[in-house]
Design a protein around this motif. Structure first.
Motif, PDB file in Angstrom:
ATOM      1  N   SER A  82       0.716  -1.370   0.082  1.00  0.00           N
ATOM      2  CA  SER A  82       0.047   0.025   0.092  1.00  0.00           C
ATOM      3  C   SER A  82       1.003   1.236   0.088  1.00  0.00           C
ATOM      4  N   ALA A  83       0.147   2.538  -0.267  1.00  0.00           N
ATOM      5  CA  ALA A  83       1.078   3.832  -0.326  1.00  0.00           C
ATOM      6  C   ALA A  83       1.468   4.134   1.086  1.00  0.00           C
ATOM      7  N   PRO A  84       1.005   3.667   2.226  1.00  0.00           N
ATOM      8  CA  PRO A  84       1.242   3.913   3.774  1.00  0.00           C
ATOM      9  C   PRO A  84       2.728   3.044   3.971  1.00  0.00           C
ATOM     10  N   PHE A  85       2.729   1.727   3.331  1.00  0.00           N
ATOM     11  CA  PHE A  85       3.879   1.101   3.291  1.00  0.00           C
ATOM     12  C   PHE A  85       5.160   1.530   2.643  1.00  0.00           C
ATOM     13  N   ALA A  86       4.813   1.834   1.280  1.00  0.00           N
ATOM     14  CA  ALA A  86       6.058   2.452   0.272  1.00  0.00           C
ATOM     15  C   ALA A  86       6.327   3.674   1.020  1.00  0.00           C
ATOM     16  N   ALA A  87       5.342   4.343   1.592  1.00  0.00           N
ATOM     17  CA  ALA A  87       6.041   6.006   2.116  1.00  0.00           C
ATOM     18  C   ALA A  87       6.625   5.679   3.312  1.00  0.00           C
ATOM     19  N   ALA A  88       6.374   4.757   4.326  1.00  0.00           N
ATOM     20  CA  ALA A  88       7.265   4.698   5.388  1.00  0.00           C
ATOM     21  C   ALA A  88       8.573   3.902   5.041  1.00  0.00           C
ATOM     22  N   LEU A  89       8.537   2.941   3.808  1.00  0.00           N
ATOM     23  CA  LEU A  89       9.694   2.476   3.539  1.00  0.00           C
ATOM     24  C   LEU A  89      10.470   3.375   2.990  1.00  0.00           C
ATOM     25  N   ALA A  90      10.152   4.419   2.303  1.00  0.00           N
ATOM     26  CA  ALA A  90      11.139   5.346   1.582  1.00  0.00           C
ATOM     27  C   ALA A  90      11.928   6.359   2.643  1.00  0.00           C
ATOM     28  N   MET A  91      11.164   6.391   3.986  1.00  0.00           N
ATOM     29  CA  MET A  91      12.002   7.060   5.062  1.00  0.00           C
ATOM     30  C   MET A  91      12.952   5.992   5.668  1.00  0.00           C
ATOM     31  N   ALA A  92      12.612   4.676   5.668  1.00  0.00           N
ATOM     32  CA  ALA A  92      13.322   3.751   6.603  1.00  0.00           C
ATOM     33  C   ALA A  92      14.535   3.145   5.849  1.00  0.00           C
ATOM     34  N   SER A  93      14.656   3.255   4.532  1.00  0.00           N
ATOM     35  CA  SER A  93      15.724   2.324   3.964  1.00  0.00           C
ATOM     36  C   SER A  93      16.334   3.382   2.844  1.00  0.00           C
ATOM     37  N   GLY A  94      17.587   2.932   2.450  1.00  0.00           N
ATOM     38  CA  GLY A  94      18.147   3.664   1.333  1.00  0.00           C
ATOM     39  C   GLY A  94      17.782   3.157  -0.183  1.00  0.00           C
ATOM     40  N   SER A  95      18.829   2.519  -0.958  1.00  0.00           N
ATOM     41  CA  SER A  95      18.409   2.173  -2.028  1.00  0.00           C
ATOM     42  C   SER A  95      18.517   0.766  -2.226  1.00  0.00           C
TER      43      SER A  95
END
Length: 606
Positions: A549-562
């Protein structure tokens, strides 16, 4: 049938579109359109291994007269090359370049030509790259586009060809002219800039002008709540006007574009009004529905905040209500919405090939709370991203207490969890005599992966051909999902005597849930609407891929690098009784792959 498939495809319902394509292929085996569209569904959903399997199974490479099929094969190889590691990059790039080269020979179009030229460079064949770049320049000179978008792509191809030939000055002029032809097509600009960055890196050139031509920078904003001037402790009109001027200067200086945040009274509304006055996109991310949020975070502060809030709401480009809860139950809700807003801003920056910025109106003081402006500032800072601080002090701040402690059940706790639902698609086709083989060779392998996951899932359960796993963070869940997918991909289904149509599909979601004891099993488990959303996402996932989901993807964008990439799939209907969900395809990429290196370059400003 084609019309329905296109509707599903364009609306992002790739799982349904793929299923319809397979059904149509069985009914019309000689119609290549359905086969082509099926593979395109897989490519767009990120299921590249499955796409490669179907591409070979449908023998699309043999359709040498069909430009679409040839381009699809080249696009698939290009995607694989950009996400490959080490020596695999050049081999895959050479194959993709050859396919684009053949299309260019047939059509003379600058699009396949310039793709072939850049991919030959990636493959290490500088001579063929230069030769094709010169041919593309000739093709572009002969073109006479009428539409603005066509003019843009012609000039963008010229810019790429000039850069491939080492002429950075001509490339800059061509790209400036391209952008002038189609100024609002920022996604096209981003695609070109990302491609040019790869050329710059491969040729070790200097092109600082690329940064100046980036699209406007997405922004996350946050700040303190404070009262209106009608209250004794409110902000005075003159001081508010001064803050507005400071914000306008920050928007101009930082080249701020789309703005993401909440709309609470005080700082949030000031930033939102600044964005609206400049004509910027305003994306509001709220922890609860609008009316609940206004009652909790706007109305209690008095004055004209409600009217100003409603004006901002009416001008917003999008309003994301991340839960449907009837109350703002806890600080976890506020933290959740902030993480989503920050991640959406960062993902938008990645899509636009630029770097995001955070704009804060706050005191320069630490806070021990796990939510709020100070928490947002720390999360953004730890990610190494740009921040602009607008200091504000001497105001009597309003400190809301989320939720009503009197209605909380002591047996349940509100927590944020990342959830995975895993299913073996096609298991119903396994013959009854092969069920023991299925359980021992597939389900046991998946269980063994779960046992090796570190850190271990907080919750784990299974039923038939499915698994449910829950984790503290989305980065843990993403790594677990990739390990499960990789383990399944390594299985030789034919050698096991199992149907080759079996595929793993994984759905992921992140949100606030209730953690309490299961009355039947007497073990801790998760309850709530966010759990139901996670289960429905798995059903809408294309076989062989991981959808989140968008919340998962958004949180992952802040939690991981590349380490991972999340690419937007579309708004997807997951249940007749639930709103559509913005879906993303998740996959791991090697740290040294071209896609990861170019992704890092897009954040070079930070």
């Amino acid at each position: 049938m084609r019309r329905i498939i296109l509707e599903r495809f364009n609306q992002g319902d790739l799982a349904r579109a793929y299923d319809l394509c397979l059904a149509a292929t069985a009914q019309y085996p000689d119609d290549g359109w359905f086969k082509h569209r099926a593979v395109l569904c897989l490519v767009r959903s990120g299921a590249l291994e499955r796409a490669e399997y179907d591409f070979r199974r449908f023998r699309l490479a043999e359709a040498s007269h069909d430009e679409d099929s040839l381009a699809l094969g080249a696009r698939l190889r290009k995607s694989m090359a950009l996400e490959a590691s080490g020596s695999q990059v050049q081999a895959l790039a050479r194959v993709a370049a050859g396919q684009y080269d053949r299309i260019f020979a047939q059509t003379g179009g600058h699009y396949p030509g310039i793709n072939a030229a850049t991919l030959y460079l990636l493959a290490g064949d500088r001579a063929r790259s230069d030769e094709l770049a010169r041919q593309v320049l000739g093709s572009c000179r002969n073109a006479r586009p009428v539409e603005a978008e066509d003019a843009y792509y012609r000039l963008a191809s010229q810019a790429e060809a000039h850069l491939l030939l080492g002429d950075a000055g001509a490339a800059q002029m061509a790209l400036q002219s391209a952008i002038a032809c189609d100024r609002d097509n920022t996604m096209a600009h981003a695609t070109t800039i990302r491609q040019l960055r790869m050329v710059v890196r491969l040729l070790q050139l200097e092109a600082p002008w690329l940064r100046d031509l980036e699209p406007p920078r997405p922004c996350h904003f946050a700040g303190h709540l404070f009262r209106c001037a009608v209250d004794a402790d409110g902000i005075a009109p003159a001081r508010e006007a001064g803050l507005a001027l400071t914000l306008a200067d920050a928007f101009e200086r930082e080249r701020i574009g789309p703005a993401y945040g909440a709309i609470a009274a005080g700082a949030d509304i000031l930033v939102a009004e600044a964005a609206i006055s400049r004509g910027n996109e305003l994306h509001l991310v709220l922890p609860v529905p609008v009316n609940v949020f206004i009652d909790a975070s706007v109305r209690p502060l008095g004055g004209k905040w409600v009217q100003r809030c409603e004006a901002c709401l009416s001008s917003a480009a999008a309003i994301h209500e991340v839960t449907t809860d009837r109350k703002l139950l806890s600080g976890e809700h506020i933290r959740f919405a902030s993480e989503v807003a920050m991640g959406l801003a960062r993902m938008r920056a990645s899509a636009l090939a630029t770097s995001p910025v955070q704009l804060l109106i706050c005191e320069d003081a630490a806070s021990a709370r796990r939510f709020g402006t100070a928490h947002d500032r720390n999360v953004w800072s730890e990610a190494g991203l740009d921040q602009v601080m607008v200091p504000v002090s001497g105001l009597e701040r309003y400190r809301a207490a989320p939720g009503d402690a009197g209605v909380r059940d002591p047996d349940f706790e509100q927590v944020l969890r990342a959830m995975l639902f895993v299913d073996v698609c096609g298991s119903s086709t396994v013959a009854d005599d092969l069920v023991p083989v299925f359980v021992k060779s597939i389900m046991r392998v998946l269980a063994q992966v779960c046992e090796r996951i570190d850190p271990a899932p907080l919750h784990a359960n299974s039923w038939g051909d499915g698994l449910f796993l829950a984790f503290h963070g989305v980065d843990e869940a993403a790594r677990a999902a990739d390990q499960l997918r990789s383990a399944f991909s390594a299985l030789d289904l034919s050698a096991l005597g199992l149907p080759d149509g079996l595929a793993l599909r994984i759905g992921g979601h992140y949100g606030p849930v209730h953690e309490g004891e299961d009355p039947l099993r007497r073990v801790p488990t998760l309850f709530g609407g966010q759990v139901a959303i996670a289960s429905r996402i798995e059903r809408a996932t294309v076989p062989g891929s991981i959808f989140v989901s968008a919340p998962f993807a958004a949180a992952l964008a802040m939690a991981s690098g590349s380490e991972f990439r999340c690419e937007y799939v579309g708004q997807t209907a997951i249940d007749a009784y639930m709103p559509d969900v913005g879906m993303y395809s998740l996959r791991a990429v090697a740290a040294d792959c071209p896609a990861a290196q170019d992704e890092a370059a897009s954040a070079g400003r930070a």
